[in-house]
Design a protein around this motif. Structure first.
Motif, short mmCIF file in Angstrom:
data_model
loop_
_atom_site.label_atom_id
_atom_site.label_comp_id
_atom_site.label_asym_id
_atom_site.label_seq_id
_atom_site.Cartn_x
_atom_site.Cartn_y
_atom_site.Cartn_z
N ILE A 1 7.65 6.92 -7.37
CA ILE A 1 6.61 6.37 -6.49
C ILE A 1 7.28 5.81 -5.25
O ILE A 1 8.17 4.97 -5.35
N LYS A 2 6.83 6.29 -4.09
CA LYS A 2 7.39 5.82 -2.83
C LYS A 2 6.43 4.79 -2.24
O LYS A 2 5.28 5.10 -1.96
N THR A 3 6.89 3.55 -2.09
CA THR A 3 6.00 2.52 -1.52
C THR A 3 6.35 2.30 -0.06
O THR A 3 7.48 2.52 0.37
N ASN A 4 5.36 1.84 0.70
CA ASN A 4 5.50 1.76 2.17
C ASN A 4 5.41 0.35 2.74
O ASN A 4 5.64 0.15 3.92
N GLU B 1 2.07 -3.69 -2.28
CA GLU B 1 1.22 -2.50 -2.21
C GLU B 1 0.68 -2.15 -3.60
O GLU B 1 1.42 -2.13 -4.57
N CYS C 1 -0.60 0.81 -5.60
CA CYS C 1 -0.65 2.27 -5.58
C CYS C 1 -1.49 2.77 -6.74
O CYS C 1 -1.12 2.56 -7.91
N ASP C 2 -2.57 3.43 -6.46
CA ASP C 2 -3.43 4.02 -7.50
C ASP C 2 -2.72 5.24 -8.07
O ASP C 2 -2.56 6.26 -7.40
N ILE C 3 -2.26 5.13 -9.33
CA ILE C 3 -1.50 6.22 -9.95
C ILE C 3 -2.33 6.96 -11.01
O ILE C 3 -1.78 7.75 -11.78
N TYR D 1 -2.98 0.85 -11.51
CA TYR D 1 -2.18 0.57 -10.32
C TYR D 1 -0.73 0.29 -10.65
O TYR D 1 -0.43 -0.51 -11.55
N GLU E 1 3.64 -2.79 -6.22
CA GLU E 1 4.91 -3.09 -5.55
C GLU E 1 4.86 -4.51 -5.00
O GLU E 1 3.89 -4.90 -4.34
N PRO F 1 9.30 -1.92 1.20
CA PRO F 1 9.15 -0.56 0.67
C PRO F 1 10.40 -0.10 -0.08
O PRO F 1 11.52 -0.40 0.34
N THR G 1 11.78 3.20 -3.19
CA THR G 1 11.45 4.32 -4.06
C THR G 1 11.57 3.84 -5.50
O THR G 1 12.64 3.38 -5.92
#
Lengths: 127, 127, 127
Positions: free
Chosen positions: A3-6, A10, A12-14, A109, A112, A116, A118
């Motif tokens: 999962i790459k966070t920005n 954050e 992230c809906d996975i 979710y 993070e 950001p 990885t």
């Protein structure tokens, strides 16, 4: 799973990515263990429809555990470690016909708290 | 399993109901996954003897995450979503001889944060 | 497994002890359920390298849920019950080659909130 966070924080809906994994593994019926092998990220299940819900949760956590504060850990991310322990790093979810059995409004979710970055997520199937 | 809640915030002791399910399923030894398919309710294990314990926990959560506040989610139940993520929506518990293996003071609670409603609880046996 | 705690609040790194249990049981690949049969202790996974991380987490929880306060439960340990529900009493972790599959910085903590006491931890293997 990678999962790459920005952003620093954050949600992230996975959900779709986990279902893809389950289909690739021909999961059938059973359950799946999700585990975050990091100490500044977490997992939670909450509403997927209105983005304001995860926004409110993120804002609440930021107010409860501010980024800067009277922390001893020298890396400047103590808040992220604390938030990770509050939400938790593992989830165990039911699976049916190779898909997560979630409620109508639910999404899974990856959260993070010190991005950001990885990130990795471990998935283990139990049928 | 269906759970009917009667107040906005309510701790429902479901220990006996889960044990009934396990006996009906002739569970034997193993473990059981409990999963809440809702986003404004949760699960927790805590003391079952003195009702003041769950009262104190409810009062603490209400003070920490007030019902009304500076929330963006328009449905007026953002606090319930946040409380649900803090306690978590799944539990994995050991089972022996068709019964939950709990500590002497422990009870399993379904925690309603946005009732009264009729709720569902998913149970999955692993033997 | 028995754990002897020495202070009121204490983070006990049980990673090595859990791995020892897994080797004794010749665990192979699968997962392991950890469950605390007490209502004033919990489990969490967080950084094992810098002790300041668990110190910051303990200090945060103490400030969030003070030992003394406006509690109804008469035993003087309501804060410990609340902290236990915030962190949670069970963990489900992946196992490979008879060892916990943890991230590089992770350790598994048994968290005492009302010690010193002699505590038990239930472990159940799923292969």
């Amino acid at each position: 799973m990678t999962i790459k966070t920005n952003q620093r924080v954050e949600f992230c809906d996975i959900t779709a990515a986990v279902n893809e994994f389950l289909q690739k593994e021909q999961a059938g019926d059973g359950s799946v263990l999700l585990f975050v092998p990091h100490t500044t990220a977490a997992l939670t299940v909450n509403e997927g429809a209105d983005p304001a819900v995860r926004g409110d949760l993120a804002a609440f956590l930021e107010k409860l555990v501010p980024h800067t504060g009277d922390y001893k850990h020298a890396e400047g991310n103590s808040d992220a470690h604390i938030k990770a322990s509050l939400l938790g790093s593992n989830l165990y979810l039911p699976v049916k016909n190779g898909k997560l059995v979630l409620g109508f409004w639910q999404a899974v979710y990856f959260v993070e708290f010190d991005g950001p970055r990885t990130r990795r997520l471990q998935l283990q199937l139990l049928t």
